[in-house]
Motif scaffolding. Structure first.
Motif, PDB file in Angstrom:
ATOM      1  N   ASN A  32      12.293  42.791   9.283  1.00 40.22           N
ATOM      2  CA  ASN A  32      13.475  41.959   9.620  1.00 40.22           C
ATOM      3  C   ASN A  32      14.757  42.783   9.683  1.00 40.22           C
ATOM      4  O   ASN A  32      15.804  42.355   9.180  1.00 40.22           O
ATOM      5  N   ASP A  33      14.714  43.977  10.234  1.00 46.96           N
ATOM      6  CA  ASP A  33      15.882  44.863  10.327  1.00 46.96           C
ATOM      7  C   ASP A  33      16.420  45.298   8.963  1.00 46.96           C
ATOM      8  O   ASP A  33      17.572  45.713   8.845  1.00 46.96           O
ATOM      9  N   ILE A  34      15.606  45.164   7.939  1.00 44.49           N
ATOM     10  CA  ILE A  34      15.983  45.629   6.601  1.00 44.49           C
ATOM     11  C   ILE A  34      15.031  46.761   6.222  1.00 44.49           C
ATOM     12  O   ILE A  34      13.826  46.681   6.471  1.00 44.49           O
ATOM     13  N   TYR A  35      15.597  47.834   5.677  1.00 42.95           N
ATOM     14  CA  TYR A  35      14.763  48.960   5.227  1.00 42.95           C
ATOM     15  C   TYR A  35      14.700  48.939   3.696  1.00 42.95           C
ATOM     16  O   TYR A  35      15.747  48.875   3.043  1.00 42.95           O
ATOM     17  N   ALA A  36      13.497  49.014   3.164  1.00 44.43           N
ATOM     18  CA  ALA A  36      13.353  49.112   1.704  1.00 44.43           C
ATOM     19  C   ALA A  36      12.921  50.535   1.371  1.00 44.43           C
ATOM     20  O   ALA A  36      11.932  51.025   1.926  1.00 44.43           O
ATOM     21  N   ALA A  37      13.708  51.199   0.500  1.00 42.82           N
ATOM     22  CA  ALA A  37      13.333  52.551   0.067  1.00 42.82           C
ATOM     23  C   ALA A  37      12.327  52.391  -1.069  1.00 42.82           C
ATOM     24  O   ALA A  37      12.628  51.759  -2.092  1.00 42.82           O
ATOM     25  N   ALA A  38      11.138  52.952  -0.894  1.00 39.79           N
ATOM     26  CA  ALA A  38      10.050  52.694  -1.842  1.00 39.79           C
ATOM     27  C   ALA A  38       9.311  53.978  -2.212  1.00 39.79           C
ATOM     28  O   ALA A  38       9.419  55.001  -1.527  1.00 39.79           O
ATOM     29  N   ARG A  39       8.597  53.908  -3.300  1.00 35.36           N
ATOM     30  CA  ARG A  39       7.717  55.001  -3.724  1.00 35.36           C
ATOM     31  C   ARG A  39       6.408  54.366  -4.220  1.00 35.36           C
ATOM     32  O   ARG A  39       6.432  53.270  -4.778  1.00 35.36           O
ATOM     33  N   LEU A  40       5.324  55.060  -4.001  1.00 30.30           N
ATOM     34  CA  LEU A  40       4.056  54.564  -4.553  1.00 30.30           C
ATOM     35  C   LEU A  40       3.964  55.035  -6.004  1.00 30.30           C
ATOM     36  O   LEU A  40       4.158  56.220  -6.295  1.00 30.30           O
ATOM     37  N   VAL A  41       3.717  54.109  -6.894  1.00 32.92           N
ATOM     38  CA  VAL A  41       3.575  54.474  -8.308  1.00 32.92           C
ATOM     39  C   VAL A  41       2.225  53.947  -8.818  1.00 32.92           C
ATOM     40  O   VAL A  41       1.650  53.025  -8.241  1.00 32.92           O
ATOM     41  N   SER A  42       1.805  54.537  -9.920  1.00 33.22           N
ATOM     42  CA  SER A  42       0.473  54.185 -10.402  1.00 33.22           C
ATOM     43  C   SER A  42       0.522  53.001 -11.361  1.00 33.22           C
ATOM     44  O   SER A  42       1.506  52.808 -12.098  1.00 33.22           O
ATOM     45  N   SER A  43      -0.552  52.219 -11.366  1.00 35.46           N
ATOM     46  CA  SER A  43      -0.607  51.078 -12.287  1.00 35.46           C
ATOM     47  C   SER A  43      -0.768  51.557 -13.735  1.00 35.46           C
ATOM     48  O   SER A  43      -0.478  50.819 -14.669  1.00 35.46           O
ATOM     49  N   ASP A  44      -1.192  52.818 -13.907  1.00 33.73           N
ATOM     50  CA  ASP A  44      -1.258  53.360 -15.275  1.00 33.73           C
ATOM     51  C   ASP A  44       0.138  53.395 -15.895  1.00 33.73           C
ATOM     52  O   ASP A  44       0.306  53.242 -17.097  1.00 33.73           O
ATOM     53  N   GLU A  45       1.133  53.641 -15.041  1.00 32.52           N
ATOM     54  CA  GLU A  45       2.506  53.697 -15.548  1.00 32.52           C
ATOM     55  C   GLU A  45       3.214  52.357 -15.436  1.00 32.52           C
ATOM     56  O   GLU A  45       3.887  51.918 -16.355  1.00 32.52           O
TER      57      GLU A  45
END
Lengths: 266, 61
Positions: A32-45
């Motif tokens: 929707n014309d919005i950028y989300a800055a993301a990182r993949l993180v582990s469920s262990d953390e």
């Protein structure tokens, strides 16, 4: 590398993430014309049960909180951001997109409000010994009280001296309230928005003097220098009261994001 | 002046924690830390700061 999506902020343009090691594994999801800055993180953390345990370990919390702040700061150098709270996690890209769908108007309102503006913080600390001394020298009430002590016999003078401390405390509180209101009015008049934040507890206050005021301001970038001038003027005005002004910024606008949560259908 | 967090560049950790943990967009992600969890962090921070303070006192003796 993990399987959960950790969100730092949203923007209206694709952030330039190439020039910082901190942003090496950050990527953008556009919807929707919005950028989300993301990182993949582990469920262990960051999984539901593990995040709670990890939050008790300051050695785990501090570097991640600093990274959250620094990544937001890097991105905001080139564009307006709406920062997210630490630890906002989505299990899938679809789930993130559902959130964006539900909140697009609110997210857009926030971005547009924050364009061309910066968040600055102002704290005031006070050396209470200096302020109390100043009050005992200048307050008419204290002067009148001292006169009473001078004219009294030893027994009554002893009681009046005790009352003098209460009187100084009372005068101090009144004067602090007046001064702080005056400063806040001055700062607010130059701001788009202003908030008074909670004072830090004694344990969290690293300054040598007592924190008496903690505030944040959303300023138009063009007004920032004028805002600094106001701080400098107030520093001079209050130079003999034991006040110390501390300002910091520009911060990611954490204090000026307003979102009302829509009930989520799980 | 621009692009510096403070005049002295001394970033106060408490200030960062306060902003990052308590503020910003708070939405129902699939996982989002709760207010109770944030309290845990501040309790941990108090313990940490107290121990730093104690170490500094010991050092200055």
């Amino acid at each position: 590398m993990g399987n959960l999506l950790y969100i730092y902020c949203i923007t209206l343009r694709e952030p330039d993430l190439k020039n910082s090691d901190l942003c090496d594994d950050i990527f953008c999801i556009r919807h929707n014309d919005i950028y989300a800055a993301a990182r993949l993180v582990s469920s262990d953390e960051f999984g539901e049960t593990n995040i709670e345990k990890n939050l008790c370990k300051m050695g785990w919390v501090i570097p991640r909180v600093k990274a959250h702040m620094n990544i937001n700061r890097i991105i905001m150098k080139n564009m307006t951001i709406v920062p997210f709270k630490f630890g906002t996690i989505f299990k899938t890209e679809e789930s993130l997109k559902e959130m964006i769908d539900a909140y697009t108007p609110q997210l857009m309102d926030n971005i547009y409000k924050l364009i061309d503006k910066e968040e600055w913080a102002v704290k005031i600390y006070c050396d209470m010994n200096i302020l109390n001394k100043k009050i005992s020298e200048t307050s008419e009430r204290i002067k009148q009280h001292d006169q009473k002590i001078f004219c009294s016999g030893p027994g009554k003078a002893f009681l009046l001296k005790k009352k003098r401390d209460e009187l100084i405390a009372c005068e101090t509180n009144k004067i602090l309230d007046d001064y702080i209101k005056y400063c806040f009015d001055k700062f607010s008049s130059q701001s788009h928005e202003a908030v008074i934040n909670k004072l830090f507890t004694e344990n969290a206050n690293l300054h040598k003097n007592k924190m008496i005021f903690n505030s944040s301001y959303l300023l138009f970038k063009k007004n920032v220098n004028g805002f600094f001038d106001t701080i400098e003027e107030l520093k001079k005005e209050y130079s003999e009261t034991g006040f110390e002004f501390e300002y910091s910024g520009p911060w990611p606008p954490f204090n000026f994001v307003n979102m009302t949560e829509v009930q989520k259908n799980k | 002046m621009k692009n510096t967090i403070t005049k002295t560049n001394d970033i106060n950790l408490v200030e960062i924690l306060d902003r990052v943990l308590n503020k910003g967009v708070v939405l129902s992600g699939d996982i989002v830390i709760s207010v109770a969890d944030v309290d845990l962090v501040f309790i941990g921070l108090r313990v940490l700061l107290s121990s730093v303070e104690t170490m500094e006192k010991l050092k200055s003796r």
